[in-house]
Design a protein around this motif. Structure first.
Motif, short mmCIF file in Angstrom:
data_model
loop_
_atom_site.label_atom_id
_atom_site.label_comp_id
_atom_site.label_asym_id
_atom_site.label_seq_id
_atom_site.Cartn_x
_atom_site.Cartn_y
_atom_site.Cartn_z
N ALA A 1 52.28 31.43 26.05
CA ALA A 1 52.84 30.08 26.04
C ALA A 1 51.88 29.06 25.43
CB ALA A 1 53.20 29.66 27.46
N ASN A 2 50.60 29.24 25.66
CA ASN A 2 49.61 28.24 25.24
C ASN A 2 48.83 28.59 23.98
OD1 ASN A 2 49.64 26.06 27.43
ND2 ASN A 2 49.66 27.98 28.57
N TYR A 3 48.81 29.86 23.64
CA TYR A 3 48.07 30.30 22.45
C TYR A 3 48.94 31.30 21.67
CZ TYR A 3 44.34 28.42 25.35
OH TYR A 3 43.57 27.61 26.14
N PRO A 4 50.11 30.87 21.22
CA PRO A 4 51.07 31.81 20.63
C PRO A 4 50.59 32.49 19.36
CG PRO A 4 51.78 29.54 20.27
CD PRO A 4 50.61 29.49 21.20
N GLU A 5 49.66 31.92 18.66
CA GLU A 5 49.17 32.53 17.41
C GLU A 5 47.96 33.45 17.64
OE1 GLU A 5 51.02 32.16 14.71
OE2 GLU A 5 52.29 30.86 15.94
N ALA A 6 47.36 33.39 18.81
CA ALA A 6 46.16 34.18 19.09
C ALA A 6 46.53 35.62 19.42
CB ALA A 6 45.39 33.56 20.24
N LYS A 7 45.64 36.53 19.05
CA LYS A 7 45.80 37.94 19.41
C LYS A 7 45.01 38.20 20.69
CE LYS A 7 46.77 40.12 15.00
NZ LYS A 7 46.43 41.23 14.11
N ILE A 8 45.55 39.07 21.52
CA ILE A 8 44.86 39.48 22.74
C ILE A 8 43.99 40.67 22.38
CG2 ILE A 8 45.13 40.40 25.07
CD1 ILE A 8 47.91 38.93 25.08
N LEU A 9 42.69 40.54 22.61
CA LEU A 9 41.76 41.62 22.29
C LEU A 9 41.52 42.54 23.48
CD1 LEU A 9 39.04 39.62 20.31
CD2 LEU A 9 41.01 40.88 19.41
N LYS A 10 41.26 41.93 24.65
CA LYS A 10 40.88 42.71 25.83
C LYS A 10 41.46 42.09 27.08
CE LYS A 10 36.53 43.82 23.63
NZ LYS A 10 35.09 43.83 23.65
N MET A 11 41.70 42.95 28.06
CA MET A 11 42.16 42.50 29.36
C MET A 11 41.34 43.21 30.43
SD MET A 11 45.96 42.87 31.10
CE MET A 11 46.68 41.33 30.56
N ALA A 12 40.84 42.45 31.39
CA ALA A 12 40.11 43.02 32.53
C ALA A 12 40.93 42.75 33.79
CB ALA A 12 38.73 42.39 32.64
N ILE A 13 41.06 43.77 34.62
CA ILE A 13 41.88 43.67 35.83
C ILE A 13 41.09 44.22 37.01
CG2 ILE A 13 44.05 44.36 36.93
CD1 ILE A 13 44.93 45.15 33.95
N THR A 14 41.09 43.50 38.11
CA THR A 14 40.46 43.97 39.34
C THR A 14 41.42 43.70 40.50
OG1 THR A 14 38.59 43.71 40.85
CG2 THR A 14 39.15 41.81 39.48
N ALA A 15 41.52 44.66 41.40
CA ALA A 15 42.46 44.55 42.51
C ALA A 15 41.80 45.01 43.79
CB ALA A 15 43.71 45.39 42.23
N GLY A 16 42.21 44.41 44.89
CA GLY A 16 41.65 44.83 46.16
C GLY A 16 42.46 44.35 47.34
N SER A 17 42.33 45.10 48.41
CA SER A 17 42.97 44.76 49.67
C SER A 17 42.06 43.86 50.47
CB SER A 17 43.26 46.04 50.46
OG SER A 17 43.69 45.73 51.77
N ARG A 18 42.62 42.91 51.16
CA ARG A 18 41.83 42.04 52.03
C ARG A 18 41.66 42.65 53.41
NH1 ARG A 18 43.92 36.02 50.14
NH2 ARG A 18 42.97 36.17 48.07
N THR A 19 42.25 43.85 53.61
CA THR A 19 42.16 44.49 54.92
C THR A 19 41.35 45.78 54.92
OG1 THR A 19 44.25 45.68 54.57
CG2 THR A 19 44.39 43.52 55.63
N GLN A 20 41.05 46.31 53.74
CA GLN A 20 40.27 47.55 53.65
C GLN A 20 39.58 47.61 52.29
OE1 GLN A 20 43.21 50.58 54.19
NE2 GLN A 20 44.11 50.30 52.20
#
Length: 160
Positions: free
Chosen positions: A84-103
């Motif tokens: 939506a904000n950078y429609p002409e830009a290419k996405i090079l990399k994505m970093a994802i981290t996930a975790g439970s708040r209970t374990q």
């Protein structure tokens, strides 16, 4: 009948410390985004950080709602913001981290199916691969060179 074998090659790093410096910084931003996730129902927070070809970094985290289908995953929050904000830009990399708040969460957690489809749309539209790095809260980090490694036989606009 014919059998088709599908294989993917993924790189596995033992920890964030083994990542290239730019990816380490991107994952750090994903961790920061994860800490701000709104997850009062599942207590499972996810953060995503996207590096664009102009150097801009876009963040996203999951946002829940009492009406579960109304929420949105971190990956789609970030990728749609980038679109939506950078429609002409290419996405090079994505970093994802996930975790439970209970374990503790030490197993690398890949994007869900809906997020894979959304990422695939952007990869196809920009006609270039998006490197995807994913992890739990700590521990190993997995790298896919392209979303196609995580979603073989994907569905895209060429079928429409």
């Amino acid at each position: 009948m014919k059998t088709i074998k599908i294989e993917a090659t993924l790189a596995v790093y033992d920890s964030v410390d083994e990542l290239p410096k730019d990816v380490m910084e991107l994952m750090s931003k994903a961790m920061e985004a994860r800490s701000k996730a709104y997850v009062p129902y599942s207590n499972f927070s996810v953060g995503a950080a996207i590096l664009l070809d102009d150097g801009e970094v876009v963040l996203g985290n999951n946002q829940e709602n009492a009406s579960y289908p109304s929420g949105l995953c971190a990956e789609r929050t970030a990728i749609y913001y980038a679109g939506a904000n950078y429609p002409e830009a290419k996405i090079l990399k994505m970093a994802i981290t996930a975790g439970s708040r209970t374990q503790p969460t030490i197993t690398p957690i890949p994007p869900c199916g809906a997020c894979r489809q959304a990422i695939a749309e952007y990869e196809v539209n920009q006609n270039s691969a998006i490197e995807i790095y994913f992890m739990g809260e700590t521990g190993k980090v997995v790298k896919a060179n392209s979303l196609a490694d995580l979603l073989p036989l994907g569905f895209d606009k060429s079928f429409l």
